[in-house]
Enzyme design. Structure first.
Site, PDB file in Angstrom:
ATOM      1  CG  ASN A 153      -0.180  -0.191   2.513  1.00  0.00           C
ATOM      2  OD1 ASN A 153       0.545  -1.166   2.677  1.00  0.00           O
ATOM      3  ND2 ASN A 153      -0.334   0.728   3.448  1.00  0.00           N
ATOM      4  CB  CYS A 325      -1.360   4.137   9.810  1.00  0.00           C
ATOM      5  SG  CYS A 325      -1.320   2.946   8.513  1.00  0.00           S
TER       6      CYS A 325
HETATM    7  C1  LIG Z   1      -2.571  -3.312   2.376  1.00  0.00           C
HETATM    8  C2  LIG Z   1      -3.578  -2.999   3.433  1.00  0.00           C
HETATM    9  N1  LIG Z   1      -3.926  -3.943   4.314  1.00  0.00           N
HETATM   10  C3  LIG Z   1      -4.838  -3.719   5.274  1.00  0.00           C
HETATM   11  C4  LIG Z   1      -5.459  -2.501   5.392  1.00  0.00           C
HETATM   12  C5  LIG Z   1      -6.488  -2.302   6.491  1.00  0.00           C
HETATM   13  O1  LIG Z   1      -7.769  -2.299   5.931  1.00  0.00           O
HETATM   14  P1  LIG Z   1      -9.048  -1.810   6.768  1.00  0.00           P
HETATM   15  O2  LIG Z   1      -8.986  -0.323   6.759  1.00  0.00           O
HETATM   16  O3  LIG Z   1     -10.223  -2.344   6.022  1.00  0.00           O
HETATM   17  O4  LIG Z   1      -8.951  -2.391   8.121  1.00  0.00           O
HETATM   18  C6  LIG Z   1      -5.117  -1.489   4.501  1.00  0.00           C
HETATM   19  C7  LIG Z   1      -5.725  -0.143   4.628  1.00  0.00           C
HETATM   20  O5  LIG Z   1      -5.138   0.782   5.052  1.00  0.00           O
HETATM   21  C8  LIG Z   1      -4.158  -1.731   3.493  1.00  0.00           C
HETATM   22  O6  LIG Z   1      -3.811  -0.806   2.603  1.00  0.00           O
END
Ligand SMILES: Cc1ncc(COP(=O)(O)O)c(C=O)c1O
Length: 376
Positions: A153, A325
Site C-alpha cells: 500500500n 497511518c
Molecule cells: C494493504 C492494506 N492492508 C490492510 C489494510 C487495512 O484495511 P481496513 O482499513 O479495512 O482495516 C489497509 C488499509 O489501510 C491496506 O492498505
C-alpha cells in the site's frame, strides 16, 4: 465536505464510494431491512442480499461461496486469520511475515510472540520484493504461517506471491499462506489457486465501497479456530449481526472492480512526470515493472514531504506522504526502511482509482508541477 474541484490522488488510503453503490445503499436504507438470521420475509430478503454479495466476492477469489467470511474490514480479517491459525497449533511454532506488511498483519503477528510463537520478518530487496532463496532459508518444519501481501500500500510493489507460496508449500506442505489482497482485489488476478494462497483478505473502502466492511476467504480444507464467541453468523468465525449494507456494497464493488489497469498506469506516469518536471532528480521508489498500476511513490529531493502534502492540500490536491497511518503518526515508514531507502529521503505517494477522471489527473499534474516549482 464539498469535494467539487478537489483532485483526489490518495486512493490507496481510501476511495470515494461509487455513485451506483451509494444509490443502491440509499434505496436499501429506505426499505425495512430485516436481520438475516430472522426467518420471516424481511429476514429472508436480507439473507438473500448477503448471499448474493458473498457469491460476487467468492467469484473474484475463485472459491466456493461458503469459503467467504465478512468482517468489519481487512484489519479484522487479518487478525482473525493470524490468531485463528495460531489457535489451532498444538505447540508454539514459527511465523514469517514480509517486512513490508501492513500494520494490521505486523501487529497481529506480534501478538503471537506473547503466546510463545516465534515471529520473524522476511527481508525484501530495494523494490520491496522478497528474495526466494532467503525465504526458503528461513522456513522451518515448525513454520505454520507465512504472510505476504500482494500489493504494497505504501510503494505499490507487486509481490510474486504465487511463485513464493509454491516454494513455501514445497518445503512445508502444512504451512498456511496468508495474502493481504487489499490493494489488488478487483484490480489484479486474486484467485486463491492462482496465488497458491490459503487465506486471502480484502477491504471494501479501497475499491469504492464504504469503510467498515472487509472479508477473508479460505481455501477448501483450510479452517481457523474462532477467536471470540457470540453467535453463529459467518459460520461462527465472525459472530455478530451482519453489516448487511456494507456486505451488499462489497459485493457490488467486487463486481465493478477497480478500473482499467492501462489507464491507471498511464495516469500514474503523467503524475510522476509532473513531479519530475519540477524536481529533476525525483525518482520512483519502486521500478514501474514491479509496481501495481494505481500507486506511484516518488522522492521529493530538497523538500519535506509534509510541506509538499500541505502545500498541495491548500491548492485542493490530496496526496499522502506515505500510508495514511504513518502520515498521522509521523514515524519513519517501516516499508521505506525495509527497502533500504535512506532516512533523509522524503517521498510522496500518488494513487489513483476507478473514479479518477482524465481531467482530474491532468489538473493534478499541472497543480503538482506548479506547486513543487513554487516550493523549490
Ligand atoms: C494493504 C492494506 N492492508 C490492510 C489494510 C487495512 O484495511 P481496513 O482499513 O479495512 O482495516 C489497509 C488499509 O489501510 C491496506 O492498505
Amino acid at each position: 465536505m464539498d469535494n467539487k474541484g478537489l483532485v483526489y490522488l490518495d486512493n490507496a488510503a481510501t476511495t470515494q464510494v461509487d455513485p451506483r453503490i451509494a444509490d443502491a445503499l440509499s434505496k436499501l436504507m429506505q426499505t425495512h431491512l430485516g436481520n438475516p438470521s430472522s426467518r420471516h420475509a424481511l429476514g429472508l430478503h436480507a439473507e438473500r442480499a448477503v448471499r448474493n454479495a458473498r457469491a460476487a466476492v467468492a467469484e473474484r477469489f475463485a472459491v466456493d461461496k461458503s469459503r467467504v467470511f465478512f468482517t468489519s474490514g481487512a484489519t479484522e480479517a487479518s487478525a482473525l486469520a493470524i490468531l485463528g491459525t495460531a489457535a489451532k497449533q498444538r505447540a508454539p511454532g514459527h511465523v514469517l511475515v514480509s517486512s513490508t506488511e501492513h500494520p494490521s498483519v505486523l501487529d497481529s503477528a506480534a501478538l503471537l510472540s506473547k503466546a510463545g510463537h516465534e515471529v520473524e520478518r522476511i527481508p525484501v530487496d530495494q523494490d520491496g520484493v522478497i528474495d526466494a532463496k532467503r525465504l526458503e532459508s528461513m522456513l522451518r518444519p515448525e513454520t505454520f504461517l507465512v504472510a505476504m501481501m500482494h500489493v504494497n500500500n505504501e510503494v505499490g510493489t507487486v509481490q510474486p506471491v504465487g511463485r513464493l507460496a509454491l516454494l513455501v508449500k514445497r518445503k512445508n506442505r502444512r504451512c498456511r499462506v496468508l495474502v493481504d489482497a487489499v490493494q489488488s482485489f478487483g484490480l489484479l488476478a486474486t484467485k486463491m489457486d492462482g496465488l497458491s494462497a490459503d487465506i486471502l483478505v480484502a477491504s471494501g473502502h479501497k475499491l469504492h465501497a464504504p469503510s467498515g466492511i472487509g472479508c477473508l476467504a479460505l481455501k477448501r480444507g483450510v479452517s481457523l479456530a474462532p477467536i471470540w464467541g457470540g453467535g453463529d453468523q459467518e459460520q461462527g468465525l465472525r459472530p455478530g449481526t451482519e453489516n448487511v449494507l456494507g456486505i451488499v456494497a462489497l459485493g457490488m464493488a467486487a463486481t465493478l472492480g477497480r478500473g482499467d489497469r492501462q489507464r491507471l498506469a498511464d495516469g500514474c506516469r503523467v503524475l510522476q512526470e509532473a513531479v519530475r518536471a519540477a524536481l529533476r532528480d525525483s525518482e520512483p521508489v519502486v521500478a514501474s515493472e514491479r509496481r501495481a498500476p494505481h500507486i506511484v511513490t516518488v522522492t521529493v529531493p530538497g523538500l519535506r514531504a509534509e510541506v509538499v502534502v500541505n502545500a498541495l492540500s491548500e491548492r485542493g490536491v490530496c496526496v499522502s506522504s506515505g500510508s495514511a497511518c504513518h502520515s498521522r503518526r509521523s514515524l519513519r515508514s517501516h516499508v521505506l526502511t525495509a527497502l533500504g531507502v535512506a532516512d533523509d529521503v522524503e517521498v510522496i505517494r500518488l494513487s489513483l482509482g476507478r473514479l479518477s477522471s482524465d481531467d482530474e489527473i491532468s489538473r493534478g499534474a499541472e497543480l503538482i508541477e506548479s506547486t513543487l516549482k513554487g516550493l523549490r
